[in-house]
Design an enzyme around this catalytic site. Sequence first.
Site, PDB file in Angstrom:
ATOM      1  N   ASP A  26       0.818  -1.212   0.000  1.00  0.00           N
ATOM      2  CA  ASP A  26       0.000   0.000   0.000  1.00  0.00           C
ATOM      3  C   ASP A  26       0.852   1.263   0.000  1.00  0.00           C
ATOM      4  O   ASP A  26       0.514   2.251  -0.652  1.00  0.00           O
ATOM      5  CB  ASP A  26      -0.917   0.021   1.226  1.00  0.00           C
ATOM      6  CG  ASP A  26      -2.090  -0.933   1.073  1.00  0.00           C
ATOM      7  OD1 ASP A  26      -1.960  -1.902   0.302  1.00  0.00           O
ATOM      8  OD2 ASP A  26      -3.121  -0.714   1.724  1.00  0.00           O
ATOM      9  N   CYS A  63       1.116  -7.949   5.455  1.00  0.00           N
ATOM     10  CA  CYS A  63       0.668  -6.572   5.275  1.00  0.00           C
ATOM     11  C   CYS A  63      -0.804  -6.472   4.883  1.00  0.00           C
ATOM     12  O   CYS A  63      -1.354  -7.348   4.234  1.00  0.00           O
ATOM     13  CB  CYS A  63       1.551  -5.867   4.246  1.00  0.00           C
ATOM     14  SG  CYS A  63       3.246  -5.651   4.846  1.00  0.00           S
ATOM     15  N   ASP A  64      -1.384  -5.399   5.330  1.00  0.00           N
ATOM     16  CA  ASP A  64      -2.692  -4.859   4.992  1.00  0.00           C
ATOM     17  C   ASP A  64      -3.727  -5.875   4.520  1.00  0.00           C
ATOM     18  O   ASP A  64      -4.256  -6.634   5.303  1.00  0.00           O
ATOM     19  CB  ASP A  64      -2.508  -3.728   3.981  1.00  0.00           C
ATOM     20  CG  ASP A  64      -1.771  -2.550   4.607  1.00  0.00           C
ATOM     21  OD1 ASP A  64      -0.762  -2.800   5.275  1.00  0.00           O
ATOM     22  OD2 ASP A  64      -2.196  -1.405   4.463  1.00  0.00           O
ATOM     23  N   CYS A  98       5.059  -2.014   8.376  1.00  0.00           N
ATOM     24  CA  CYS A  98       5.404  -0.670   8.856  1.00  0.00           C
ATOM     25  C   CYS A  98       5.094  -0.518  10.339  1.00  0.00           C
ATOM     26  O   CYS A  98       4.089  -1.006  10.837  1.00  0.00           O
ATOM     27  CB  CYS A  98       4.695   0.382   8.024  1.00  0.00           C
ATOM     28  SG  CYS A  98       5.279   0.404   6.310  1.00  0.00           S
ATOM     29  N   GLU A 119      -6.852   4.606  -0.450  1.00  0.00           N
ATOM     30  CA  GLU A 119      -6.542   5.285   0.807  1.00  0.00           C
ATOM     31  C   GLU A 119      -6.063   6.704   0.521  1.00  0.00           C
ATOM     32  O   GLU A 119      -5.290   6.928  -0.409  1.00  0.00           O
ATOM     33  CB  GLU A 119      -5.463   4.513   1.572  1.00  0.00           C
ATOM     34  CG  GLU A 119      -5.929   3.155   2.045  1.00  0.00           C
ATOM     35  CD  GLU A 119      -4.851   2.360   2.764  1.00  0.00           C
ATOM     36  OE1 GLU A 119      -5.198   1.363   3.401  1.00  0.00           O
ATOM     37  OE2 GLU A 119      -3.667   2.742   2.683  1.00  0.00           O
ATOM     38  N   SER A 140      -5.291   5.151   5.225  1.00  0.00           N
ATOM     39  CA  SER A 140      -4.234   4.283   5.726  1.00  0.00           C
ATOM     40  C   SER A 140      -4.297   4.254   7.245  1.00  0.00           C
ATOM     41  O   SER A 140      -4.741   5.207   7.884  1.00  0.00           O
ATOM     42  CB  SER A 140      -2.872   4.820   5.274  1.00  0.00           C
ATOM     43  OG  SER A 140      -1.835   4.228   6.015  1.00  0.00           O
TER      44      SER A 140
END
Length: 552
Positions: free
Chosen positions: A78, A119-120, A191, A442, A468
């Site tokens: 992302d 992730c995400d 992150c 986002e 985000s």
Amino acid sequence: MKSDAIKKGPGKAAQRSLLKALGLTNEEISRPIIGIVSSQNEIIPGHMNLDKITEAVRKGILMSGGTPLAIPTIGVCDGIAMGQEGMKYSLVTRELIADSIECMAKAHAFDALVLIPNCDKIVPGMVMGALRVNVPSVVISGGPMLAGKYKGKDISLTTMFEAVGSYENGTMDEKELCDLEECACPTCGSCSGMFTANSMNCLCEVLGIALPGNGTIPAVFSERIRLAKRAGMAVMDMLKNDIKPRDIINEKSIMNALKADMALGCSTNSVLHITAIANEAKVNMNLDIINDLSSKTPDLCKLAPASNVHIENLYAAGGITAMMNELSKKDILDLDCITVTGKTQGENIKGVTVKDYEVIRPIDNPYSKNGGIAILRGNLAPDGAVVKRAAVLPEMLVHEGPAIVFNSEEEANEAIFNKKINPGDVIVIRYEGPKGGPGMREMLQATAAIAGMGLDDSVALITDGRFSGATRGASIGHVSPEAASGGMIGLIEDGDIISIDINNAKLEVKLSYEEIQRRKLKFKPIEPKVKEGYLARYAKLVSSASEGAILK
């Protein structure tokens, strides 16, 4: 064994010959066949280490008498996709990942699965796929990135996006911007703040589909490799005891996850993903439950982007099990839910204590008596909108201001960087919803620029798109119905007064009933932005954000 369908008896000789073409022996073929679903690739920092996680899982399975076979799935970063057309392809991969797991696991009759995301969208996509297949399954993520260091302070990806806003505003020079760029993301891993990836990895622990430690053990710690080996061993125990995802993820564990979401101050995307996971688990979830749970669940953690505290600090403070133990002191969680350990949540958290009460506040002294997420409703969002209350400045919890309207993220970003936004304004970005985007991008570049320019104490942003997990400020997303479906957000005009009252869960545009009806009569949505390929098909099938943006 489910895998008997591809290997047992004389009639399966042809299939066995193909398994032997893989180099498998008769003994290996006779054992349970465990699929390792890895989204390792070389474009996502959070996924570059998943080959090592896969090998550790493989060892755990072998130690416990299984035959591991790895299969791939896709993943989008992302952060790299942010702020351009590529971001339309992020959320839509969640469904592709779930579909691909369903296809691969059922086609090859795997006895069990170990799912390796980080992730995400990849995390919920894998959980959704596991629920569809419903064979014993464990999630083991790649782990969080360590925070960067700059001039004695911890920094993260949020720092970088906001630094771009500061640079454009003239309050940061290019040298400092480049210096930050060199150290903001120092390791592999998801992150480093309580952004979407870490939110979902932590909530997998609370759902019970991942081992304790999954959400917080840093990617670069050897403990992460040991956890992966234990995940491989755990799935074999689950197979022996016939514990499946739908035994674990049910209404009670979904409610636990939502309560933990409130206590942790997770990303607003978590609402979208938990709603979608609930749908796969056949649990009916109404957004209104979130405000009810928020009123009963205190906010115990203030993590980046709401502060400068990162996931490594949460890990050092005792992690998710310590936070859950703190919530249990007020009987907030259902501790009888079974987990991938074969034990209940109550057994998993027994004896775990908080090691740093500044990171995980005591239940009697929370950061806020209300949880970190709120659902807003009103004539602007009759089906709901989502805000991360924990990351909103106190002075912006109640705000009124004139709308300045944009039909795309790019238009809004151009206006922000050209300093066309004034204190008090309410930025409205529409036609960025699941259908209108399509793909529900986002708006991090916009919100980070607002913060970087020092406007986050006076400017709000509302959108039918998403934010985000790195976003902070009065950023209200998932406005439903979206503009492309004829929602009220599509009727707003420049200068309309928008009223935001997060304390009372209200989102209104100050227009008379007669004026709203007049605008509805002449309303015509803009032409679809994408007319071919996967996104065009997605736009025809996707539901509202209030339903989790699932495909129907």
